[in-house]
Scaffold this active site. Sequence first.
Site, PDB file in Angstrom:
ATOM      1  CE  LYS A  53      29.422  58.583  68.903  1.00  0.00           C
ATOM      2  NZ  LYS A  53      30.787  59.043  68.922  1.00  0.00           N
ATOM      3  CE1 TYR A 105      26.409  60.072  67.879  1.00  0.00           C
ATOM      4  CE2 TYR A 105      25.072  59.547  69.717  1.00  0.00           C
ATOM      5  CZ  TYR A 105      26.360  60.327  69.206  1.00  0.00           C
ATOM      6  OH  TYR A 105      27.040  60.791  70.054  1.00  0.00           O
TER       7      TYR A 105
HETATM    8  N1  LIG Z   1      27.927  66.625  73.476  1.00  0.00           N
HETATM    9  C1  LIG Z   1      27.405  65.666  73.858  1.00  0.00           C
HETATM   10  O1  LIG Z   1      26.166  65.625  74.844  1.00  0.00           O
HETATM   11  C2  LIG Z   1      27.379  64.076  73.795  1.00  0.00           C
HETATM   12  C3  LIG Z   1      26.835  62.917  74.027  1.00  0.00           C
HETATM   13  C4  LIG Z   1      27.177  61.680  73.896  1.00  0.00           C
HETATM   14  C5  LIG Z   1      28.373  61.544  72.727  1.00  0.00           C
HETATM   15  N2  LIG Z   1      29.158  62.674  72.344  1.00  0.00           N
HETATM   16  C6  LIG Z   1      30.266  62.378  71.457  1.00  0.00           C
HETATM   17  O2  LIG Z   1      31.425  63.226  71.859  1.00  0.00           O
HETATM   18  C7  LIG Z   1      32.161  63.321  70.840  1.00  0.00           C
HETATM   19  C8  LIG Z   1      32.553  64.852  70.637  1.00  0.00           C
HETATM   20  O3  LIG Z   1      31.187  65.550  70.385  1.00  0.00           O
HETATM   21  P1  LIG Z   1      31.151  67.103  71.061  1.00  0.00           P
HETATM   22  O4  LIG Z   1      29.960  67.172  71.737  1.00  0.00           O
HETATM   23  O5  LIG Z   1      32.491  67.686  71.403  1.00  0.00           O
HETATM   24  O6  LIG Z   1      30.562  67.744  69.761  1.00  0.00           O
HETATM   25  P2  LIG Z   1      31.388  68.908  68.657  1.00  0.00           P
HETATM   26  O7  LIG Z   1      30.301  69.104  67.644  1.00  0.00           O
HETATM   27  O8  LIG Z   1      31.627  69.990  69.556  1.00  0.00           O
HETATM   28  O9  LIG Z   1      32.750  68.501  68.215  1.00  0.00           O
HETATM   29  C9  LIG Z   1      33.116  67.534  67.176  1.00  0.00           C
HETATM   30  C10 LIG Z   1      34.015  67.831  66.455  1.00  0.00           C
HETATM   31  O10 LIG Z   1      34.351  66.586  65.459  1.00  0.00           O
HETATM   32  C11 LIG Z   1      34.803  67.121  64.183  1.00  0.00           C
HETATM   33  N3  LIG Z   1      34.275  66.173  63.263  1.00  0.00           N
HETATM   34  C12 LIG Z   1      33.137  65.957  62.689  1.00  0.00           C
HETATM   35  N4  LIG Z   1      33.032  65.122  61.651  1.00  0.00           N
HETATM   36  C13 LIG Z   1      34.728  65.004  61.432  1.00  0.00           C
HETATM   37  C14 LIG Z   1      35.241  64.084  60.511  1.00  0.00           C
HETATM   38  N5  LIG Z   1      34.696  63.501  59.316  1.00  0.00           N
HETATM   39  N6  LIG Z   1      36.755  63.926  60.766  1.00  0.00           N
HETATM   40  C15 LIG Z   1      37.431  65.022  61.592  1.00  0.00           C
HETATM   41  N7  LIG Z   1      36.595  65.439  62.716  1.00  0.00           N
HETATM   42  C16 LIG Z   1      35.317  65.631  62.537  1.00  0.00           C
HETATM   43  C17 LIG Z   1      33.958  68.529  64.213  1.00  0.00           C
HETATM   44  O11 LIG Z   1      34.407  69.213  63.224  1.00  0.00           O
HETATM   45  C18 LIG Z   1      33.988  68.893  65.572  1.00  0.00           C
HETATM   46  O12 LIG Z   1      34.875  69.778  65.828  1.00  0.00           O
HETATM   47  C19 LIG Z   1      31.226  62.994  69.623  1.00  0.00           C
HETATM   48  O13 LIG Z   1      32.024  61.950  69.101  1.00  0.00           O
HETATM   49  C20 LIG Z   1      30.028  62.820  70.010  1.00  0.00           C
HETATM   50  O14 LIG Z   1      29.284  61.877  69.334  1.00  0.00           O
HETATM   51  C21 LIG Z   1      28.731  63.727  72.642  1.00  0.00           C
END
Ligand SMILES: NC(=O)c1ccc[n+]([C@@H]2O[C@H](COP(=O)([O-])OP(=O)(O)OC[C@H]3O[C@@H](n4cnc5c(N)ncnc54)[C@H](O)[C@@H]3O)[C@@H](O)[C@H]2O)c1
Length: 250
Positions: free
Chosen positions: A158, A154
């Site tokens: 990133k 991961y």
């Molecule tokens: N929530 C956190 O604490 C956090 C921290 C650091 C980074 N992030 C990053 O933020 C972004 C959003 O995460 P989130 O927390 O909203 O997660 P989430 O799981 O709520 O949303 C992620 C969305 O991406 C979609 N997705 C996954 N694989 C996919 C694909 N191959 N094609 C199209 N859509 C796809 C999923 O269906 C989901 O709706 C991500 O990139 C994640 O790595 C989140």
Amino acid sequence: MNVPSRVAVVTGAGSGLGRSVAEHLAAAHHRIGVLDLDGEAAEKVAADIRFNGGSAIGIPVDVSEHDEVRAAFDTVRTELGPVEILVTSAGISGFTPFEKISLDEWNRYLAVNLTGTFLCLQAGLPDMAERGWGRIVTISSAAGQAGALRQGHYSASKGGVIAMTKTVALEYAARGITVNTVPPFTADTPMLQEAQRAKQVPGPEMMARFIPAGRVGTGDEIAAVCAFLCSEAASYLTGQVIAVNGGAVL
Ligand SMILES: NC(=O)c1ccc[n+]([C@@H]2O[C@H](COP(=O)([O-])OP(=O)(O)OC[C@H]3O[C@@H](n4cnc5c(N)ncnc54)[C@H](O)[C@@H]3O)[C@@H](O)[C@H]2O)c1
């Protein structure tokens, strides 16, 4: 100030941060292409935006599939118009000790988080270049800045997003297109809640101890900054890592 309505594509907008970003951009009167692997979730978010008076379409797409990404952007162009704003939030997260990461797992993380971002940027940039105006925000992660235990795959994906964002910013800076990345540390979304349920990360109280602000952030707090980066006002801000993280990584 008269703010024009533009066409925005938000990936991963069926849930979490992507959903919040889509709602913020819709509130700013932009027309939204809501892209997600989960087509039903994408359509539900689009329907909610329409119910609130906005304009949006939901499109199922796997961002790691070149043909699907091309087709999704073509649909947005046909239905809403040329793409001028792009926020890439689609992503997967998980925890595996480094020596146990299989090649398949490694390849999937790179394919969704890094190649998926690459494919969407390539699909969105031509419209922006033609119009001499564009805004791109990639959602990366604090794991890509500082590393994270059991997240070798991961964090590598990133870190790649952060480096790619800076490079695209350099290549397009003179063409009216800004490209920035927002690397969250924690945001209270289904992704984090699932990791907490599976006991892969500490619960909210314990996690708050690692965050100078003393609490986990909300999707809304991160989305508000993304929306600013997509605004007219953010025209001289490009290639930057805008860490909305309560001071967790400086
Ligand atoms: N929530 C956190 O604490 C956090 C921290 C650091 C980074 N992030 C990053 O933020 C972004 C959003 O995460 P989130 O927390 O909203 O997660 P989430 O799981 O709520 O949303 C992620 C969305 O991406 C979609 N997705 C996954 N694989 C996919 C694909 N191959 N094609 C199209 N859509 C796809 C999923 O269906 C989901 O709706 C991500 O990139 C994640 O790595 C989140």
